[in-house]
Design an enzyme around this catalytic site. Structure first.
Site, short mmCIF file in Angstrom:
data_model
loop_
_atom_site.label_atom_id
_atom_site.label_comp_id
_atom_site.label_asym_id
_atom_site.label_seq_id
_atom_site.Cartn_x
_atom_site.Cartn_y
_atom_site.Cartn_z
N ASP A 268 0.86 -1.18 0.00
CA ASP A 268 0.00 0.00 0.00
C ASP A 268 0.90 1.23 0.00
O ASP A 268 2.12 1.11 0.09
CB ASP A 268 -0.95 -0.03 1.21
CG ASP A 268 -0.22 0.07 2.54
OD1 ASP A 268 1.03 0.17 2.55
OD2 ASP A 268 -0.88 0.03 3.58
N SER A 269 0.31 2.41 -0.12
CA SER A 269 1.13 3.62 -0.28
C SER A 269 1.55 4.22 1.05
O SER A 269 2.35 5.13 1.11
CB SER A 269 0.35 4.67 -1.06
OG SER A 269 -0.76 5.10 -0.28
N HIS B 232 -5.86 -22.09 9.82
CA HIS B 232 -7.21 -22.50 9.42
C HIS B 232 -7.97 -21.35 8.75
O HIS B 232 -8.56 -21.52 7.69
CB HIS B 232 -8.05 -23.03 10.58
CG HIS B 232 -9.50 -23.11 10.21
ND1 HIS B 232 -10.00 -24.13 9.43
CD2 HIS B 232 -10.52 -22.22 10.40
CE1 HIS B 232 -11.28 -23.88 9.18
NE2 HIS B 232 -11.62 -22.73 9.76
N CYS C 62 -7.83 -28.42 5.67
CA CYS C 62 -6.55 -27.84 6.08
C CYS C 62 -5.84 -28.72 7.11
O CYS C 62 -6.45 -29.59 7.74
CB CYS C 62 -6.74 -26.41 6.60
SG CYS C 62 -7.08 -26.27 8.36
N GLN D 9 -11.22 7.55 -4.92
CA GLN D 9 -11.79 7.99 -3.64
C GLN D 9 -13.16 8.64 -3.92
O GLN D 9 -13.77 8.30 -4.92
CB GLN D 9 -10.82 8.95 -2.93
CG GLN D 9 -9.57 8.26 -2.39
CD GLN D 9 -9.83 7.40 -1.15
OE1 GLN D 9 -10.89 7.45 -0.53
NE2 GLN D 9 -8.84 6.57 -0.77
N GLY E 216 -0.61 5.79 2.78
CA GLY E 216 -1.64 6.82 3.00
C GLY E 216 -2.67 6.41 4.04
O GLY E 216 -2.98 7.19 4.94
ZN LIG Z 1 -9.34 -25.99 8.60
#
Ligand SMILES: [Zn+2]
Length: 384
Positions: free
Chosen positions: A60-61, A350, A321, A204, A63
């Site tokens: 990101d900048s 997770h 997972c 914006q 800002g």
């Molecule tokens: Zn999981």
């Protein structure tokens, strides 16, 4: 995009992030600028090499972070003077210095310097802020064009290459391990270091649909390879966020990445992807995980609750997972209650897995939809 504020997705190592199928990470310029410092990262070969992450990164900048400092900042047309949240020292960010910092960090995608308009703001204030962002976008692009060759990438940089040619990767995306193709030397173009970063513009205009349209049109006039919708998720009701996204999207080119900054819940990312948003980032999956809040196929749960104390079942029976495959809710609840570091690690793994699965299923249904469309086109004799 999982958020890796300080060059780290809190609690999870890079090899696990790769295994989870994370394709791109977000780094925060403001935080990296203060610690360990841009020059330090640049000298160590840029953020990719520093954090040992060969896949794409977006910065990101600065800002938005500076904006959130409130009392610690002062905005003029030239830029923003702010005080460090660490030691109170004074600093200055301008479009030029924010570009210099992001070139030094060397992410694949960097963001134009913008002012995030506060909420609520009246129309006059919102317009003034939007104009400031437009001027800063032009200055950001000018500085970037003049200095983009200074990026600290070697000839082996592959992150951007992997990102700008998504068509080639569509089949790999549906699988789980794009790592091999990213590491393959065949993916390095002969031109190597002549690649540059991509600078995205930011729309914006507060919660005003007409100003959003104007901001989009004027940002497109400057010309960027991708566009972000910024200044949302700043305290407005969720319905307003959705309204503004829907009002802004039609004014952004569909053939360039459209990035919604700072959103959202699993339900929201599905909804916005359906609406046409291509990229999102949010601290929610990782931050919530550290507070014991877990997203599952059966809704959000708080693992700290006593009702899980003797629960032998997996956190989410529908999740593949490594956490759900191995541990019980009772154990995760115990780790959290005992304040074990492992609780934060497992919870984060997770939640990230759940978010990435959500995005994989979104991409899968988009791919299926496109295939269905192609097939119906062929049947009616129309060339796809
Ligand atoms: Zn999981």
């Amino acid at each position: 995009m999982p958020v890796g504020t300080l060059g780290s997705v809190k609690g999870v190592s890079q090899d696990i992030l790769e295994e989870l199928g994370v394709q791109i990470l977000l780094g925060n310029t403001y935080h990296l600028y203060l610690r360990p410092g841009v020059e330090q990262v640049r000298q160590l070969g840029g953020l990719h090499r520093f954090m040992a992450w060969p896949r794409p990164i977006l910065t990101d900048s600065g800002g938005f972070q500076v904006f959130s400092l409130n009392e610690l900042r002062k905005v003029t047309e030239e830029g923003v003077t702010f005080r460090s949240h660490l030691d109170g020292s004074a600093h200055f960010f301008s479009p030029e210095s924010a570009m210099e910092a992001q070139i030094g960090l060397g992410a694949d995608i960097m963001m134009a310097f913008d002012e995030c308009t506060e909420f609520p703001a009246d129309r006059e204030r919102t317009r003034e802020s939007m104009e400031l962002t437009r001027g800063w976008a032009a200055r950001s692009k000018k500085y970037f064009e003049e200095h983009k060759h200074e990026v600290p990438w070697g000839a082996d940089h592959v992150g951007a290459d992997a990102l700008v040619r998504p068509a080639e990767r569509s089949s790999a995306d549906l699988g789980s391990a794009p790592s091999a193709s990213l590491r393959s030397p065949a993916r390095t173009r002969a031109s190597g270091p002549t690649q540059t970063q991509a600078l995205f513009g930011i729309v914006q205009g507060g919660m005003d649909a007409a100003l959003r349209k104007e901001s989009a049109e004027r940002t497109i006039e400057i010309g960027f390879p991708g566009y972000a919708i910024g200044g949302l998720s700043v305290g407005e009701p969720r319905a307003v966020t959705r309204e503004i996204v829907e009002a802004t999207l039609p004014h952004l080119p569909a053939d360039k990445p459209r990035y919604l900054m700072g959103v959202g819940t699993p339900e929201e990312i599905i909804e916005y992807a359906k609406a046409g948003i291509d990229m999102m980032d949010c601290v929610l999956p990782t931050r919530a995980a550290r507070h014991g809040l877990l997203f599952t196929s059966q809704g959000k749960i708080s693992i700290k609750q006593a009702r899980f104390a003797a629960d032998r079942g997996p956190l989410d029976p529908n999740c593949d997972c490594r956490v759900c495959q191995r541990y019980s809710r009772a154990y995760l609840r115990h780790l959290y209650a005992a304040n074990e570091v492992l609780a934060q690690v497992l919870n984060t793994v997770h939640n990230l897995s759940f978010y990435l699965d959500t995005m994989r299923s979104v991409r899968h249904s988009i791919a299926l939809g496109n295939r269905a469309q192609l097939l119906s086109g062929e049947q009616s004799g129309v060339k796809p």
